[in-house]
Scaffold this motif. Structure first.
Motif, mmCIF file in Angstrom:
data_model
loop_
_atom_site.group_PDB
_atom_site.id
_atom_site.type_symbol
_atom_site.label_atom_id
_atom_site.label_comp_id
_atom_site.label_asym_id
_atom_site.label_seq_id
_atom_site.Cartn_x
_atom_site.Cartn_y
_atom_site.Cartn_z
ATOM 1 N N ARG A 9 38.383 28.352 75.035
ATOM 2 C CA ARG A 9 39.497 27.900 74.197
ATOM 3 C C ARG A 9 40.120 26.677 74.869
ATOM 4 O O ARG A 9 40.579 26.755 75.997
ATOM 5 N N THR A 10 40.065 25.551 74.199
ATOM 6 C CA THR A 10 40.640 24.329 74.766
ATOM 7 C C THR A 10 41.800 23.875 73.891
ATOM 8 O O THR A 10 41.948 24.348 72.767
ATOM 9 N N ARG A 11 42.579 22.976 74.435
ATOM 10 C CA ARG A 11 43.683 22.464 73.615
ATOM 11 C C ARG A 11 43.900 20.992 73.880
ATOM 12 O O ARG A 11 43.578 20.461 74.950
ATOM 13 N N PHE A 12 44.448 20.337 72.877
ATOM 14 C CA PHE A 12 44.974 18.985 73.043
ATOM 15 C C PHE A 12 46.468 19.139 72.831
ATOM 16 O O PHE A 12 46.896 19.745 71.847
ATOM 17 N N HIS A 21 47.336 7.180 71.057
ATOM 18 C CA HIS A 21 46.695 6.048 71.711
ATOM 19 C C HIS A 21 45.269 6.395 72.136
ATOM 20 O O HIS A 21 44.834 7.547 72.033
ATOM 21 N N LEU A 22 44.565 5.366 72.596
ATOM 22 C CA LEU A 22 43.138 5.553 72.879
ATOM 23 C C LEU A 22 42.906 6.620 73.950
ATOM 24 O O LEU A 22 41.993 7.439 73.829
ATOM 25 N N GLY A 23 43.745 6.624 74.983
ATOM 26 C CA GLY A 23 43.595 7.621 76.052
ATOM 27 C C GLY A 23 43.774 9.028 75.500
ATOM 28 O O GLY A 23 42.997 9.935 75.813
ATOM 29 N N GLY A 24 44.783 9.196 74.667
ATOM 30 C CA GLY A 24 45.039 10.509 74.061
ATOM 31 C C GLY A 24 43.876 10.923 73.170
ATOM 32 O O GLY A 24 43.429 12.083 73.206
ATOM 33 N N PHE A 30 37.361 14.977 74.197
ATOM 34 C CA PHE A 30 36.701 15.774 75.228
ATOM 35 C C PHE A 30 37.008 17.266 75.046
ATOM 36 O O PHE A 30 36.124 18.117 75.154
ATOM 37 N N ALA A 31 38.283 17.564 74.776
ATOM 38 C CA ALA A 31 38.665 18.979 74.599
ATOM 39 C C ALA A 31 37.961 19.556 73.365
ATOM 40 O O ALA A 31 37.488 20.699 73.374
ATOM 41 N N TRP A 32 37.885 18.747 72.335
ATOM 42 C CA TRP A 32 37.211 19.173 71.094
ATOM 43 C C TRP A 32 35.718 19.407 71.349
ATOM 44 O O TRP A 32 35.154 20.450 70.985
ATOM 45 N N ARG A 36 33.503 22.769 71.036
ATOM 46 C CA ARG A 36 32.388 22.827 70.098
ATOM 47 C C ARG A 36 31.073 23.158 70.813
ATOM 48 O O ARG A 36 30.269 23.941 70.337
ATOM 49 N N HIS A 37 30.885 22.526 71.968
ATOM 50 C CA HIS A 37 29.638 22.734 72.710
ATOM 51 C C HIS A 37 29.447 24.209 73.077
ATOM 52 O O HIS A 37 28.346 24.738 73.001
ATOM 53 N N PHE A 38 30.546 24.849 73.453
ATOM 54 C CA PHE A 38 30.426 26.246 73.881
ATOM 55 C C PHE A 38 30.769 27.227 72.772
ATOM 56 O O PHE A 38 31.013 28.402 73.026
ATOM 57 N N GLY A 39 30.794 26.735 71.549
ATOM 58 C CA GLY A 39 31.093 27.610 70.419
ATOM 59 C C GLY A 39 32.495 28.198 70.508
ATOM 60 O O GLY A 39 32.749 29.309 70.037
ATOM 61 N N GLY A 40 33.392 27.447 71.128
ATOM 62 C CA GLY A 40 34.753 27.953 71.338
ATOM 63 C C GLY A 40 35.745 27.481 70.287
ATOM 64 O O GLY A 40 35.365 27.094 69.186
ATOM 65 N N THR A 41 36.996 27.500 70.686
ATOM 66 C CA THR A 41 38.092 27.200 69.766
ATOM 67 C C THR A 41 38.899 26.029 70.306
ATOM 68 O O THR A 41 39.227 25.990 71.495
ATOM 69 N N PHE A 42 39.194 25.098 69.422
ATOM 70 C CA PHE A 42 39.963 23.905 69.807
ATOM 71 C C PHE A 42 41.338 23.994 69.148
ATOM 72 O O PHE A 42 41.444 24.192 67.941
ATOM 73 N N ILE A 43 42.361 23.868 69.976
ATOM 74 C CA ILE A 43 43.735 24.098 69.508
ATOM 75 C C ILE A 43 44.554 22.820 69.638
ATOM 76 O O ILE A 43 44.428 22.090 70.627
ATOM 77 N N LEU A 44 45.368 22.568 68.647
ATOM 78 C CA LEU A 44 46.281 21.421 68.733
ATOM 79 C C LEU A 44 47.698 21.937 68.932
ATOM 80 O O LEU A 44 48.196 22.755 68.150
ATOM 81 N N ARG A 45 48.308 21.451 69.998
ATOM 82 C CA ARG A 45 49.670 21.895 70.319
ATOM 83 C C ARG A 45 50.553 20.669 70.501
ATOM 84 O O ARG A 45 50.270 19.815 71.348
ATOM 85 N N ILE A 46 51.570 20.577 69.706
ATOM 86 C CA ILE A 46 52.474 19.432 69.778
ATOM 87 C C ILE A 46 53.606 19.772 70.756
ATOM 88 O O ILE A 46 54.358 20.721 70.528
ATOM 89 N N GLU A 47 53.704 18.983 71.825
ATOM 90 C CA GLU A 47 54.707 19.271 72.861
ATOM 91 C C GLU A 47 55.961 18.455 72.571
ATOM 92 O O GLU A 47 56.161 17.365 73.109
#
Ligand code: GLU
Length: 467
Positions: A9-12, A21-24, A30-32, A36-47
């Protein structure tokens, strides 16, 4: 406890204080890709807990940027401001467990402690006045003062992790202050919110910019105090501008959506961004699916990547060439309108075919299309005198007469031009340039037979009649 065996489970976790921006975007990618590569879950969290700097427009810009890039979260967007009760609950629990404590020192007092440490040549830090220890008597609680809550950070030993990008990193625990986790008004602080969310969201892998390396030991020590699993961390080096300085506005566009306006395709951006700090052998061009297939943390680069606009253009040109003509025709339609052109004035599929092999951006494609969709340029008198000579006009007259009787295909037009070159003993440019000037008002166009075909028989004859 580590989390290697758990489902990935990864997050941005962007702070919504500006555009994406480009870095973000690269961090998000990368997190996505990792999830995806490991069949996992990608989470978006707004801080969004920094109320002064967070704006709804910035949240929207992040969502727009992610959606344009096709980085769709499996969960979220979640907003930290909606987790306030949960943060307070964890603070209360830590106070109860003795892993955090109330500190009544004023900010002036804390500043004085820091000054003193500096004067003694030691690292500026909170001196532990209110830190409870077995056998220690704490000062009397001053009346009328609300405390902050500090984390009781371990004072001995070290905190380290094996960074997925940088390898082993260790901080001496003496370097870690007793971090304030809740302010006087009870609001939780940045690192604490990150910790609670990473825990609650069962994040297994944190990929983020290396400006966060110093936060990581603090976050790990708090997670440990909570008996929470510690994710694996990977800190990606920053992106440098072409001049080797940190990438900034002065290098051009840094907002991802500006690349949309400038005519870059999301697939090209994904491909290019992925190569900024990650590699798969010598492969420069790969699809989103290949990226997901190949993405592994072992090939994340330890050194900073350099932004190279020329290479991005090259990648974008590749994706334009590969793109479906109808899709490109649709993509350039608003761009033609923005130029005051008429997209319906020509068969845009034919137009796209004519330019797609040479266009680096959709903007260039739209510029090209204006040859057919925009007003006819008026050539300068100088060009007219130079190229529309009597000889040229004779040949153009013959062309106009014979053009009426042919099937309007590129092949037939080309055959007619060749036969006129022979009868008028002219070289190709001696007829092609006057033709261009007559029908398009310019001496530079793609292949003249193709241009004439797209313009259409009637338009060509009308324009020839008007010279
Ligand atoms: N909100 C942080 C930022 O925008 C990222 C925090 C994290 O990834 O842990 O830089």
């Amino acid at each position: 406890m580590t989390s290697t065996s758990l489902p990935v489970r990864t997050r941005f976790a962007p702070s919504p204080t500006g555009f994406l921006h480009l870095g973000g975007a690269r961090t998000a990618l990368f997190a996505w890709a990792y999830a995806r590569h490991f069949g996992g879950t990608f989470i978006l969290r707004i801080e969004d807990t920094d109320l002064e700097r967070s704006t709804p427009q910035a949240v929207q810009a992040i969502l727009d940027g992610m959606s344009w890039l096709g980085l769709t979260p499996d969960e979220g967007p979640f907003y930290q401001m909606q987790h306030m009760d949960r943060y307070r609950e964890v603070v209360a629990q830590m106070l109860k467990d003795g892993t955090a404590y109330h500190c009544y020192s004023t900010s002036a007092e804390v500043e004085a402690m820091r000054e003193l440490a500096r004067a003694n040549g030691t690292k500026p830090r909170y001196d532990g006045t209110w830190r409870p220890e077995p056998g220690k008597t704490l000062p009397a609680i001053p009346g009328g003062r609300s405390p902050v809550v500090r984390f009781k950070s371990p004072q001995d030993g070290a905190t380290g992790w094996v960074d997925m990008v940088k390898g082993p990193i260790t901080f001496d625990n003496t370097e870690l202050d007793d971090l304030v986790i809740a302010r006087q008004d009870g609001t939780p602080t940045y690192n604490f919110c990150v910790v609670v969310d990473d825990w609650d969201m069962r994040i297994t892998h944190v990929l983020r910019g290396d400006d966060h390396v110093n936060n990581t030991p603090r976050q790990i020590t708090i997670l440990r105090a909570l008996n929470a699993p510690v994710p694996q961390y990977g800190h990606v080096p920053m992106i440098l501008g072409p001049d080797g300085e940190k990438l900034s506005k002065r290098h051009g566009a840094v907002s991802v959506m500006e690349y949309d306006s400038d005519g870059y395709l999301p697939e090209a951006m994904i491909n290019y961004l992925a190569r900024l700090g990650w590699s798969h052998g010598d492969d420069e061009l790969f699809s989103r699916e290949q990226l997901v297939d190949w993405f592994d943390p072992d090939h994340l680069s330890k050194s900073a990547a350099q932004w190279d606009p020329k290479k991005l253009n090259w990648v974008n040109a590749h994706y334009i060439k590969q793109s479906d003509d109808a899709m490109l025709a649709q993509a350039i339609t608003p761009r033609i309108l923005a130029r005051g052109g008429h997209p319906q004035a020509a068969n845009l599929i034919q137009v796209v075919r004519l330019f797609k092999d040479r266009a680096e951006t959709l903007e260039q494609l739209a510029d090209g299309a204006m040859l057919f969709c925009g007003p006819v340029q008026t050539p300068s008198a100088e060009l007219v005198t130079q190229h529309l000579t009597e000889t040229a006009r004779n040949a153009l007259r013959d062309f106009a007469i014979q053009a009426q009787g042919i099937a309007w295909t590129r092949e037939a037009i080309s055959a007619l031009i060749k036969s006129l070159l022979a009868t008028h003993t002219l070289k190709m440019p001696q007829l092609a340039i006057p033709l261009r000037l007559a029908v398009a008002g310019t001496t530079q166009t793609p292949a003249i037979d193709a241009v004439l075909e797209i313009l259409g028989q009637q338009t060509v004859l009308d324009r020839l009649a008007a010279i």
